[in-house]
Write a protein that holds these residues in place. Structure first.
Motif, short mmCIF file in Angstrom:
data_model
loop_
_atom_site.label_atom_id
_atom_site.label_comp_id
_atom_site.label_asym_id
_atom_site.label_seq_id
_atom_site.Cartn_x
_atom_site.Cartn_y
_atom_site.Cartn_z
N PRO A 158 45.23 -11.34 -64.97
CA PRO A 158 46.34 -11.24 -64.02
C PRO A 158 45.90 -11.48 -62.57
CG PRO A 158 45.81 -9.09 -64.99
CD PRO A 158 44.90 -10.09 -65.61
N ALA A 159 46.75 -12.20 -61.84
CA ALA A 159 46.57 -12.39 -60.41
C ALA A 159 47.66 -11.57 -59.74
CB ALA A 159 46.70 -13.87 -60.05
N ARG A 160 47.29 -10.75 -58.75
CA ARG A 160 48.25 -9.83 -58.14
C ARG A 160 48.23 -9.97 -56.64
NH1 ARG A 160 50.63 -5.52 -56.80
NH2 ARG A 160 50.67 -3.39 -57.35
N ALA A 161 49.42 -9.93 -56.05
CA ALA A 161 49.53 -9.96 -54.59
C ALA A 161 50.55 -8.91 -54.16
CB ALA A 161 49.98 -11.34 -54.11
N GLU A 162 50.33 -8.36 -52.99
CA GLU A 162 51.30 -7.44 -52.39
C GLU A 162 51.38 -7.79 -50.91
OE1 GLU A 162 52.54 -2.75 -52.22
OE2 GLU A 162 50.84 -3.37 -53.42
N VAL A 163 52.60 -8.06 -50.45
CA VAL A 163 52.82 -8.43 -49.06
C VAL A 163 53.95 -7.57 -48.50
CG1 VAL A 163 51.99 -10.80 -49.29
CG2 VAL A 163 54.37 -10.32 -49.75
N GLY A 164 53.97 -7.39 -47.20
CA GLY A 164 54.99 -6.57 -46.57
C GLY A 164 54.37 -5.36 -45.92
#
Length: 129
Positions: free
Chosen positions: A76-82
């Motif tokens: 899995p590739a995961r990103a979190e933005v904000g």
């Protein structure tokens, strides 16, 4: 110590990279209505896939983030933005996992209002040739 370094190096190799050319003011995330567009394509290195995302605000059309990730099939590739910390501060977390066949990818995301999940979705995406 060596194990910790190897884990950190691996995490850096496959982590989301923020688009530094267009920094967004933190207040752009307050009250945002995120739209996430994902494309998955074969990477430049063997057995890798590039995941490009564009997160924009549906109200204004402004691009809020453009994370790019590289992953291997099955990982899995995961990103979190904000952001969090202010009432109405919105963030988006998403995960993309390329199927071992390399033909499709599973996508799931959560939109959060100050860390509280307010929407989620999942989909199967075709990997671009």
């Amino acid at each position: 110590m060596k194990k910790l370094f190897a884990v950190a190096l691996l995490a850096l190799s496959f982590s989301a990279l923020a688009d530094s050319a267009t920094p967004v003011a933190p207040d752009a995330w307050v009250g945002a209505r995120p739209n996430v567009q994902i494309t998955v394509s074969h990477g430049t290195a063997p057995d890798t896939y590039t995941i490009n995302a564009i997160v924009s605000d549906l109200r204004t059309g402004n691009v809020l983030a453009k994370p790019v990730m590289v992953a291997r099939a099955g990982s899995p590739a995961r990103a979190e933005v904000g952001g969090v910390g202010v009432k109405g501060m919105v963030s988006v977390a998403f995960t993309v996992t390329v199927d071992p066949s390399g033909q499709t990818a599973a996508y799931s995301s959560e939109v959060r209002d100050n860390a509280e999940v307010v929407a989620s979705q999942s989909a199967t995406l075709a990997v671009a040739k």
